[in-house]
Design a protein around this motif. Structure first.
Motif, PDB file in Angstrom:
ATOM      1  N   GLU A   1     -50.622  21.488  -5.739  1.00  0.00           N
ATOM      2  CA  GLU A   1     -49.713  21.690  -4.611  1.00  0.00           C
ATOM      3  C   GLU A   1     -50.456  21.734  -3.281  1.00  0.00           C
ATOM      4  OE1 GLU A   1     -46.410  24.060  -7.289  1.00  0.00           O
ATOM      5  OE2 GLU A   1     -47.367  25.141  -5.637  1.00  0.00           O
ATOM      6  N   LEU A   2     -51.771  21.790  -3.344  1.00  0.00           N
ATOM      7  CA  LEU A   2     -52.622  21.639  -2.166  1.00  0.00           C
ATOM      8  C   LEU A   2     -53.080  20.189  -2.035  1.00  0.00           C
ATOM      9  CD1 LEU A   2     -54.443  22.622   0.209  1.00  0.00           C
ATOM     10  CD2 LEU A   2     -56.153  23.235  -1.527  1.00  0.00           C
ATOM     11  N   THR A   3     -53.621  19.630  -3.113  1.00  0.00           N
ATOM     12  CA  THR A   3     -54.276  18.333  -3.019  1.00  0.00           C
ATOM     13  C   THR A   3     -53.309  17.152  -2.845  1.00  0.00           C
ATOM     14  OG1 THR A   3     -54.416  18.176  -5.444  1.00  0.00           O
ATOM     15  CG2 THR A   3     -56.335  19.090  -4.268  1.00  0.00           C
TER      16      THR A   3
ATOM     17  N   PRO B   1     -44.561  21.660  -9.206  1.00  0.00           N
ATOM     18  CA  PRO B   1     -45.407  20.467  -9.170  1.00  0.00           C
ATOM     19  C   PRO B   1     -44.700  19.170  -9.570  1.00  0.00           C
ATOM     20  CG  PRO B   1     -46.673  22.294 -10.039  1.00  0.00           C
ATOM     21  CD  PRO B   1     -45.232  22.776  -9.906  1.00  0.00           C
ATOM     22  N   ASP B   2     -43.748  19.233 -10.487  1.00  0.00           N
ATOM     23  CA  ASP B   2     -43.025  18.015 -10.882  1.00  0.00           C
ATOM     24  C   ASP B   2     -42.265  17.383  -9.721  1.00  0.00           C
ATOM     25  OD1 ASP B   2     -43.932  18.318 -13.459  1.00  0.00           O
ATOM     26  OD2 ASP B   2     -42.028  19.073 -14.255  1.00  0.00           O
ATOM     27  N   ASP B   3     -42.027  18.157  -8.653  1.00  0.00           N
ATOM     28  CA  ASP B   3     -41.279  17.671  -7.491  1.00  0.00           C
ATOM     29  C   ASP B   3     -42.185  17.131  -6.388  1.00  0.00           C
ATOM     30  OD1 ASP B   3     -39.020  18.638  -8.839  1.00  0.00           O
ATOM     31  OD2 ASP B   3     -39.020  20.535  -7.725  1.00  0.00           O
ATOM     32  N   LEU B   4     -43.485  17.089  -6.629  1.00  0.00           N
ATOM     33  CA  LEU B   4     -44.426  16.762  -5.554  1.00  0.00           C
ATOM     34  C   LEU B   4     -44.213  15.402  -4.911  1.00  0.00           C
ATOM     35  CD1 LEU B   4     -47.663  18.449  -6.839  1.00  0.00           C
ATOM     36  CD2 LEU B   4     -46.693  18.698  -4.536  1.00  0.00           C
TER      37      LEU B   4
ATOM     38  N   SER C   1     -36.941  26.562  -4.363  1.00  0.00           N
ATOM     39  CA  SER C   1     -38.211  27.216  -4.678  1.00  0.00           C
ATOM     40  C   SER C   1     -38.343  27.275  -6.194  1.00  0.00           C
ATOM     41  CB  SER C   1     -38.218  28.659  -4.133  1.00  0.00           C
ATOM     42  OG  SER C   1     -37.252  29.441  -4.836  1.00  0.00           O
ATOM     43  N   TRP C   2     -39.430  27.898  -6.633  1.00  0.00           N
ATOM     44  CA  TRP C   2     -39.531  28.244  -8.048  1.00  0.00           C
ATOM     45  C   TRP C   2     -38.320  29.141  -8.337  1.00  0.00           C
ATOM     46  CZ3 TRP C   2     -41.964  26.265 -11.959  1.00  0.00           C
ATOM     47  CH2 TRP C   2     -42.046  26.972 -13.157  1.00  0.00           C
TER      48      TRP C   2
END
Length: 184
Positions: A20-22, A165-168, A129-130
């Protein structure tokens, strides 16, 4: 799209969900922007792959050294510990709130909206959100939706939120669009 734009990534010294950062970092770079890592402490931050330590990343500036005026947008990566730590540091909360005060776009994923709740900036906004933050966000006055990405321009700025993360892919695209002036 982001030529000449600088985007802050606000993180705690540890507990950041690495992907979620990279992934948003790389999306900003690929769009021609300059990502900068802002934290509450100098040195390096420790990212995680869920609960396992992953890579370390160098800090460009601390939240008390910079302000929203120095950037064109803000990304708040998730991870459970990351926003939980950030929301306890007044300088980090003030830094995030500064983007709302300045009308600049903010993108937050997973647990990151905890920092926005502490900043008092979610009332009247549509967010995601989560799932475990649903009640917290509702209690703070936000309208929670179960969607991969929610883009809300109901307040002073564009707010982009995603669940996990699946939504990135959708999150990164919406963030880059907003940072380039096309979001909302």
């Amino acid at each position: 799209m982001l030529n000449g734009k600088t985007i802050a990534f606000l993180v705690a010294p540890e507990g950041i969900e690495q992907v979620e950062l990279t992934e948003p970092w790389n999306a900003v770079k690929q769009a021609g922007g300059t990502p900068r890592l802002v934290s509450t402490e100098k040195g390096q931050v420790q990212a995680f792959n869920h609960l396992e330590p992953a890579d370390r990343f160098p800090v460009d500036a601390t939240a008390d050294e910079v302000s929203a005026a120095d950037f064109d947008g803000l990304v708040l990566p998730g991870g459970v510990a990351n926003p939980d730590l950030l929301r306890t540091v007044p300088e980090a909360v003030a830094f995030a709130k500064g983007f709302f005060d300045a009308g600049k776009p903010v993108a937050a994923i997973c647990h990151a909206p905890w920092t926005l709740i502490e900043a008092g900036v979610v009332r009247g906004r549509k967010v995601t959100s989560w799932p475990s933050l649903r009640t917290d966000l509702g209690n703070a006055g936000a309208e929670w939706e179960d969607r991969e990405v929610v883009v809300c321009s109901a307040g002073p700025n564009t707010l982009i939120t995603s669940r996990k993360p699946d939504d990135l892919k959708a999150f990164c695209q919406a963030a880059v669009d907003a940072f380039s002036g096309g979001g909302g």
